[in-house]
Design a protein around this motif. Structure first.
Motif, PDB file in Angstrom:
ATOM      1  N   ALA A 127      12.778   5.877  50.035  1.00 26.38           N
ATOM      2  CA  ALA A 127      11.470   6.407  49.435  1.00 26.38           C
ATOM      3  C   ALA A 127      11.794   7.624  48.433  1.00 26.38           C
ATOM      4  N   ALA A 128      12.885   8.342  48.619  1.00 29.02           N
ATOM      5  CA  ALA A 128      13.137   9.519  47.678  1.00 29.02           C
ATOM      6  C   ALA A 128      13.408   8.904  46.365  1.00 29.02           C
ATOM      7  N   GLU A 129      14.183   7.760  46.152  1.00 26.96           N
ATOM      8  CA  GLU A 129      14.587   7.326  44.908  1.00 26.96           C
ATOM      9  C   GLU A 129      13.244   6.494  44.179  1.00 26.96           C
ATOM     10  N   LEU A 130      12.418   5.953  45.288  1.00 28.00           N
ATOM     11  CA  LEU A 130      11.192   5.486  44.617  1.00 28.00           C
ATOM     12  C   LEU A 130      10.353   6.484  44.029  1.00 28.00           C
ATOM     13  N   ALA A 131      10.226   7.708  44.629  1.00 28.91           N
ATOM     14  CA  ALA A 131       9.448   8.786  44.368  1.00 28.91           C
ATOM     15  C   ALA A 131       9.889   9.088  42.629  1.00 28.91           C
ATOM     16  N   ARG A 132      11.435   9.191  42.657  1.00 26.97           N
ATOM     17  CA  ARG A 132      12.118   9.557  41.451  1.00 26.97           C
ATOM     18  C   ARG A 132      11.396   8.525  40.324  1.00 26.97           C
ATOM     19  N   LEU A 133      11.431   7.418  40.642  1.00 30.28           N
ATOM     20  CA  LEU A 133      11.129   6.525  39.513  1.00 30.28           C
ATOM     21  C   LEU A 133       9.421   6.647  39.390  1.00 30.28           C
ATOM     22  N   LYS A 134       8.591   6.945  40.253  1.00 27.45           N
ATOM     23  CA  LYS A 134       7.258   7.017  40.128  1.00 27.45           C
ATOM     24  C   LYS A 134       6.783   8.170  39.221  1.00 27.45           C
ATOM     25  N   THR A 135       7.899   9.375  39.086  1.00 28.45           N
ATOM     26  CA  THR A 135       7.706  10.284  38.084  1.00 28.45           C
ATOM     27  C   THR A 135       7.738   9.859  36.567  1.00 28.45           C
ATOM     28  N   ALA A 136       8.339   8.503  36.370  1.00 23.05           N
ATOM     29  CA  ALA A 136       8.414   8.032  35.002  1.00 23.05           C
ATOM     30  C   ALA A 136       7.342   6.935  34.893  1.00 23.05           C
ATOM     31  N   VAL A 137       6.406   6.816  36.033  1.00 22.06           N
ATOM     32  CA  VAL A 137       5.291   5.699  35.751  1.00 22.06           C
ATOM     33  C   VAL A 137       4.161   6.264  35.667  1.00 22.06           C
ATOM     34  N   THR A 138       3.800   6.925  37.011  1.00 21.88           N
ATOM     35  CA  THR A 138       2.298   7.615  37.075  1.00 21.88           C
ATOM     36  C   THR A 138       2.242   8.970  37.283  1.00 21.88           C
ATOM     37  N   VAL A 139       3.570   9.543  37.432  1.00 25.01           N
ATOM     38  CA  VAL A 139       3.936  11.050  37.882  1.00 25.01           C
ATOM     39  C   VAL A 139       3.561  11.293  39.204  1.00 25.01           C
ATOM     40  N   ASN A 140       2.055  11.009  39.775  1.00 22.52           N
ATOM     41  CA  ASN A 140       1.725  11.076  41.205  1.00 22.52           C
ATOM     42  C   ASN A 140       0.411  10.301  41.229  1.00 22.52           C
ATOM     43  N   THR A 141       0.162  10.006  42.397  1.00 26.36           N
ATOM     44  CA  THR A 141      -1.239   9.426  42.829  1.00 26.36           C
ATOM     45  C   THR A 141      -2.176  10.699  42.906  1.00 26.36           C
ATOM     46  N   SER A 142      -3.347  10.167  42.293  1.00 28.81           N
ATOM     47  CA  SER A 142      -4.408  11.168  42.111  1.00 28.81           C
ATOM     48  C   SER A 142      -4.534  11.895  43.580  1.00 28.81           C
ATOM     49  N   PRO A 143      -4.543  13.273  43.691  1.00 33.71           N
ATOM     50  CA  PRO A 143      -4.574  13.912  44.921  1.00 33.71           C
ATOM     51  C   PRO A 143      -5.913  13.957  45.519  1.00 33.71           C
ATOM     52  N   MET A 144      -6.908  13.761  44.563  1.00 32.26           N
ATOM     53  CA  MET A 144      -8.320  13.668  45.020  1.00 32.26           C
ATOM     54  C   MET A 144      -8.591  12.417  45.926  1.00 32.26           C
ATOM     55  N   CYS A 145      -7.878  11.199  45.161  1.00 36.91           N
ATOM     56  CA  CYS A 145      -8.160  10.044  45.936  1.00 36.91           C
ATOM     57  C   CYS A 145      -7.553  10.066  47.228  1.00 36.91           C
ATOM     58  N   GLN A 146      -6.005  10.438  47.134  1.00 38.13           N
ATOM     59  CA  GLN A 146      -5.313  10.599  48.557  1.00 38.13           C
ATOM     60  C   GLN A 146      -6.193  11.224  49.444  1.00 38.13           C
ATOM     61  N   ALA A 147      -6.625  12.509  49.177  1.00 35.28           N
ATOM     62  CA  ALA A 147      -7.403  13.210  50.110  1.00 35.28           C
ATOM     63  C   ALA A 147      -8.729  12.611  50.535  1.00 35.28           C
ATOM     64  N   LEU A 148      -9.427  11.801  49.720  1.00 33.71           N
ATOM     65  CA  LEU A 148     -10.627  11.251  50.235  1.00 33.71           C
ATOM     66  C   LEU A 148     -10.248  10.020  51.195  1.00 33.71           C
ATOM     67  N   VAL A 149      -9.127   9.289  50.900  1.00 37.83           N
ATOM     68  CA  VAL A 149      -8.690   8.123  51.946  1.00 37.83           C
ATOM     69  C   VAL A 149      -8.154   8.910  53.440  1.00 37.83           C
ATOM     70  N   ALA A 150      -7.606   9.892  53.257  1.00 39.34           N
ATOM     71  CA  ALA A 150      -6.930  10.589  54.099  1.00 39.34           C
ATOM     72  C   ALA A 150      -8.241  11.066  55.186  1.00 39.34           C
TER      73      ALA A 150
END
Length: 447
Positions: free
Chosen positions: A284-307
């Protein structure tokens, strides 16, 4: 003006799957009043009265109660970029443990922009050379094959049967064949519960055999768990990840169906260990590194809404999805009854369909090609849409099959769509049986 040669762009842009998706969108826009069995979209009713503020406040209150946090700090989580791994991993991990028996440390999760990004990141990490192959069920969800095409990863189709899912013996043979040519199956994608598009479900013994084969042949299993929540109470089967004692399974999930698709929140559980120069880290840590080059992060607002929605339902995916699961089972049963009722007067030879116990989809076989040309006639003359199955078959099959999705429709529209579809199939059969002028002339000449 600059003009680019299409042939000089990446080969994935010429993938026929992309053309088929574009065609479906285009024909739906031209026939807005048609009954559409085409989109595998969630029904809008469960989120018609959604209260985003309430759910955001619920998550902020939860985050503020964490040791070392404050209300101000928790609220700020929603407005900043945030870590690539996400800010709701602990909430999701707790729900997976509670409802599916998946014991995942939050550090082994990455919260993604839908399940599609999870697939893309996982393939990018695992498919390291042309010798690495991705095995997929045939038929298969086009999202995974499209991601493979984008990355230049070669796909090996493995057949599944209508009842019990992936053919394990055929997968074992695919592993042996790859090894004889100096290559290897690096990963195998499966959707064990009510797969898109086939509706098939992998029975319990095959789940165990798949994990045993993965250990023996040294590949990872990519488990897509989008539709498991639609199983009727008492018929649930354990997720592959819940059976995964050797950490062979990368578990991919989405909140599109149980919350709402517009949030674009998915997740991946990747607890495999990766040896690096700095020590051992979870995949997962390596996938997160790749994510920084794709979408940087998933919208925290959307994450919070779902959570927040999860927390409002006791942190339980099962509780959150209960009414949605019942709605989709109702729609599926209604579609099957409607097809049975409309076909009571007889159907053309060769027309048949499966009867899945859950999910969004029914697969129908026809005696004629179920292609774009047939869909065009069906839409224009009978006002009903469906999805050709050929794009779901990386092995080249499915030419005489179509997919019916019942998830987005209300029962009265399902009834009307079934009536129109059966009428269309009968009319086409009569047209095929009717002698043409050329046939009549030939018969006269023979006399």
């Amino acid at each position: 003006m600059t003009v680019l040669d299409h042939q000089a762009l990446h080969a994935s842009l010429q993938d026929p799957v992309l053309e088929s998706i574009g065609f479906l969108n285009e024909i739906m826009s031209r026939h807005p009043d048609a009954v559409s069995f085409a989109p595998g979209a969630p029904h809008p009713d469960p989120y018609a009265d959604l209260d985003p503020t309430r759910y955001l406040d619920r998550f902020v209150a939860h985050a503020a109660a964490e040791p070392g946090s404050t209300p101000a700090r928790a609220a700020r989580l929603l407005y900043e970029y945030g870590p690539a791994r996400g800010i709701v991993g602990a909430v999701v991990a707790d729900a997976l443990r509670r409802d599916q028996g998946i014991d995942a440390d939050p550090d082994t999760l990455v919260i993604t922009v839908g399940a599609q990004e999870a697939m893309l990141l996982t393939l990018r990490a695992l498919i390291a050379s042309p010798n690495d192959l991705l095995a997929v069920t045939d038929p298969c969800f086009v999202g995974i094959t499209s991601a493979a095409s984008l990355l230049g990863a070669e796909v090996v189709p493995v057949p599944e049967d209508d009842r019990d899912g992936l053919d394990i013996d055929a997968l074992a043979e695919a592993c042996r064949t790859a090894r004889r040519t100096g290559r290897r199956i690096r990963a195998c994608y499966v959707a064990p519960d009510y797969a898109n598009p086939s509706g098939s479900r992998m029975e319990a013994d095959r789940r165990r055999r798949l994990l045993e084969l993965a250990e023996r042949e040294d590949f990872l299993v990519l488990e897509d768990n989008a539709y498991g929540f639609t199983a009727a109470p008492g018929t649930e089967l354990p997720a592959l990840k819940a059976l995964d004692t050797a950490r062979r399974v990368v578990h991919i999930g989405t909140f599109a169906k149980v919350c709402f698709p517009g949030a674009r929140v998915g997740y991946v559980v990747a607890d495999q260990s990766v040896r690096t120069a700095a020590g051992t880290v979870p995949l997962a840590a390596e996938l997160a590194r790749l994510k920084t080059a794709v979408t940087v992060n998933t919208s925290p607002m959307c994450q919070a809404l779902v959570a927040g929605m999860l927390l409002e339902h006791g942190g339980s995916l099962a509780e959150l999805s209960r009414t949605r699961s019942a709605l989709y089972r109702r729609n599926l049963a209604h579609l099957l009854r409607a097809l049975d009722r409309e076909s009571a007067g007889g159907l053309p030879d060769g027309v048949e369909w499966n009867r899945p116990g859950g999910g969004f989809f029914v697969r129908m076989r026809l005696p004629v090609p179920a292609d774009a040309a047939l869909l065009e006639v069906c839409a224009a003359e009978y006002g009903v849409l469906w999805t050709p199955m050929a794009p779901f078959h990386p092995g080249g099959g499915g030419t005489h099959s179509l997919r019916l999705s019942c998830s987005y429709l209300d029962p009265d529209r399902i009834d009307e769509g079934a009536r129109r579809l059966v009428a269309f199939l009968r009319a086409r059969a009569r047209a095929r049986a009717r002698p043409t002028t050329a046939d009549a002339t030939a018969r006269g000449a023979r006399r």
